[in-house]
Write a protein that holds these residues in place. Structure first.
Motif, mmCIF file in Angstrom:
data_model
loop_
_atom_site.group_PDB
_atom_site.id
_atom_site.type_symbol
_atom_site.label_atom_id
_atom_site.label_comp_id
_atom_site.label_asym_id
_atom_site.label_seq_id
_atom_site.Cartn_x
_atom_site.Cartn_y
_atom_site.Cartn_z
ATOM 1 N N GLU A 38 0.807 -1.220 0.000
ATOM 2 C CA GLU A 38 0.000 0.000 0.000
ATOM 3 C C GLU A 38 0.841 1.272 0.000
ATOM 4 O O GLU A 38 0.277 2.369 -0.039
ATOM 5 N N GLY A 39 2.199 1.176 0.080
ATOM 6 C CA GLY A 39 2.998 2.390 0.023
ATOM 7 C C GLY A 39 4.269 2.356 0.840
ATOM 8 O O GLY A 39 4.825 1.283 1.108
ATOM 9 N N ILE A 40 4.722 3.531 1.270
ATOM 10 C CA ILE A 40 5.976 3.683 1.996
ATOM 11 C C ILE A 40 5.773 4.625 3.178
ATOM 12 O O ILE A 40 4.953 5.548 3.122
ATOM 13 N N ASN A 41 6.533 4.394 4.246
ATOM 14 C CA ASN A 41 6.453 5.243 5.429
ATOM 15 C C ASN A 41 7.774 5.134 6.177
ATOM 16 O O ASN A 41 8.366 4.061 6.258
ATOM 17 N N GLY A 42 8.263 6.245 6.724
ATOM 18 C CA GLY A 42 9.465 6.153 7.538
ATOM 19 C C GLY A 42 10.169 7.475 7.738
ATOM 20 O O GLY A 42 9.790 8.504 7.160
ATOM 21 N N THR A 43 11.208 7.432 8.577
ATOM 22 C CA THR A 43 12.048 8.592 8.849
ATOM 23 C C THR A 43 13.498 8.136 8.867
ATOM 24 O O THR A 43 13.839 7.165 9.542
ATOM 25 N N VAL A 44 14.337 8.847 8.133
ATOM 26 C CA VAL A 44 15.753 8.502 8.033
ATOM 27 C C VAL A 44 16.587 9.775 8.090
ATOM 28 O O VAL A 44 16.073 10.891 7.932
ATOM 29 N N ALA A 45 17.902 9.595 8.302
ATOM 30 C CA ALA A 45 18.812 10.743 8.366
ATOM 31 C C ALA A 45 20.152 10.385 7.757
ATOM 32 O O ALA A 45 20.553 9.213 7.718
ATOM 33 N N GLY A 46 20.841 11.412 7.295
ATOM 34 C CA GLY A 46 22.167 11.250 6.722
ATOM 35 C C GLY A 46 22.707 12.610 6.351
ATOM 36 O O GLY A 46 22.135 13.650 6.726
ATOM 37 N N THR A 47 23.776 12.639 5.598
ATOM 38 C CA THR A 47 24.265 13.919 5.103
ATOM 39 C C THR A 47 23.251 14.477 4.109
ATOM 40 O O THR A 47 22.397 13.749 3.589
ATOM 41 N N ALA A 48 23.356 15.768 3.824
ATOM 42 C CA ALA A 48 22.425 16.382 2.873
ATOM 43 C C ALA A 48 22.521 15.696 1.513
ATOM 44 O O ALA A 48 21.503 15.424 0.863
ATOM 45 N N ALA A 49 23.742 15.380 1.091
ATOM 46 C CA ALA A 49 23.929 14.728 -0.208
ATOM 47 C C ALA A 49 23.297 13.339 -0.218
ATOM 48 O O ALA A 49 22.687 12.926 -1.213
ATOM 49 N N ALA A 50 23.421 12.615 0.898
ATOM 50 C CA ALA A 50 22.854 11.268 0.975
ATOM 51 C C ALA A 50 21.333 11.304 0.919
ATOM 52 O O ALA A 50 20.701 10.516 0.200
ATOM 53 N N ILE A 51 20.722 12.205 1.676
ATOM 54 C CA ILE A 51 19.260 12.300 1.685
ATOM 55 C C ILE A 51 18.739 12.786 0.337
ATOM 56 O O ILE A 51 17.688 12.327 -0.140
ATOM 57 N N ASP A 52 19.469 13.689 -0.306
ATOM 58 C CA ASP A 52 19.062 14.140 -1.640
ATOM 59 C C ASP A 52 19.112 12.982 -2.637
ATOM 60 O O ASP A 52 18.242 12.863 -3.509
ATOM 61 N N ALA A 53 20.133 12.119 -2.501
ATOM 62 C CA ALA A 53 20.233 10.953 -3.379
ATOM 63 C C ALA A 53 19.077 9.990 -3.144
ATOM 64 O O ALA A 53 18.513 9.424 -4.083
ATOM 65 N N LEU A 54 18.698 9.822 -1.879
ATOM 66 C CA LEU A 54 17.562 8.955 -1.557
ATOM 67 C C LEU A 54 16.264 9.534 -2.107
ATOM 68 O O LEU A 54 15.443 8.800 -2.678
#
Length: 341
Positions: A51-67
């Protein structure tokens, strides 16, 4: 709409995301998503389901932008996550210990197949328009969160379903709401995801006009000035802050280390409260108290040896994080005050 509490530039970028979308290939998508997150040193939790996606994650700005690019644009999800509810924030230290990319049957467990927000959902209401809606006499306002969350704070006039698990919401609807009587129902939750699914469920049960707060209580507290707010108390959050208030400033609630129930200052003044061992909500649970007392004993022994006990370290880390967040909030408020004409 501008934010009520601007954030400073900090070394870690945090992304909270959810989207109800048809992902019948969720099991096939999981390995690639986990591999990308691991390669980018991202930590936190992401849940994938049909039914979809849900969550919270963290990393460097470049890593989160890539995700974000992987999920929303150029990855195997294609365009299916376009329009996802995404919130970005910043952190001075990594807020998660490990990475978990989990496959589940639902991203929000209701066990009601007829509730499918990817196909039918209620009307989104922006925080700026929420007060006007809930002050109408012909609108039934329902808090879709669980009882321990409602106990810390809720909107004025909101009905409390008194649920301990979201799956019990179906029973509340069956016994307390009637589509022939309750023509307009407005709902809210912490971040928007639960009431989105709840709104889909109500539509499947014949309710015609269903509304829900876009972005949830957190977005409302972030952007609506406190002087205009209709939210009383604090909003429970699922991290070391325990609860936040207006402007997303950390609140006064703490957690009982025995039963994990949130505690207000009044709860901590109750005679049943013993720090680290018991609280008014678990006062009769002697087995839980015995385990908590043993943990406290081991922490004390470790302290006398000059060693760090795992539980002691976790408590201290949470305390340090709370102090740091308070200092950051105070500094931000001071800068905002100085910048005003």
């Amino acid at each position: 709409m501008t934010r009520n509490l601007p954030q400073d530039a900090l070394p870690y970028k945090v992304m909270a995301i959810y989207k109800f979308a048809d992902l019948p290939d969720a099991a096939q998508l999981q390995p690639a998503l986990a591999e990308l997150c691991a390669a980018q040193a991202i930590k936190g939790t992401l849940i994938l389901a049909p039914e979809g996606i849900n969550g919270t994650v963290a990393g460097t700005a470049a890593a989160i932008d890539a995700l974000a690019d992987f999920l929303l644009h150029n990855g195997p999800f294609g365009q299916r996550l376009q329009g996802a509810e995404v919130k970005y924030s910043a952190a001075s230290t990594m807020p998660f210990l490990r990475l978990k990319v989990r496959l589940k049957s639902e991203i929000v467990t209701l066990r009601a197949p007829q509730a499918n927000p990817a196909r039918a959902v209620g009307t989104y209401v922006e925080p700026a328009d929420w007060n006007g809606l809930i002050e109408r006499n012909d609108v039934v306002l329902v808090d879709t969160r669980n009882d321990y969350e409602v106990g810390l704070g809720t909107f004025q006039r909101a009905l409390d379903p008194k649920t301990q698990h979201f799956t019990q919401f179906k029973d509340y609807v069956a016994t307390h709401l009637d589509p022939s009587r309750d023509k307009k129902v407005a709902m809210f939750c912490t971040g928007g995801i639960r009431c989105e699914k709840a709104s889909s469920y109500l539509l499947s049960q014949g309710f015609e006009e269903v509304f829900h707060l876009k972005g949830g209580i957190l977005k409302y507290l972030e952007v609506v000035p406190e002087a205009e707010s209709r939210f009383a108390g604090e909003c429970f959050v699922f991290d070391e802050r325990v609860a936040v208030g207006h402007g997303l400033v950390e609140g006064e609630a703490t957690l009982c280390r025995a039963c994990r129930h949130p505690l207000t200052p009044a709860d901590r003044a109750d005679k049943a409260y013993v720090e680290g061992i018991s609280c008014p909500y678990c006062a009769q649970d002697t087995a839980r108290h015995a385990a908590a007392q043993e943990r406290q004993k081991q922490m004390a022994l470790a302290a006398r040896r000059g060693a760090a006990h795992l539980g002691d370290g976790a408590v201290q880390a949470a305390a340090d994080a709370r102090a740091r967040k308070r200092a950051e909030a105070e500094a931000s408020r001071a800068r905002n005050a100085a910048a005003r004409p």
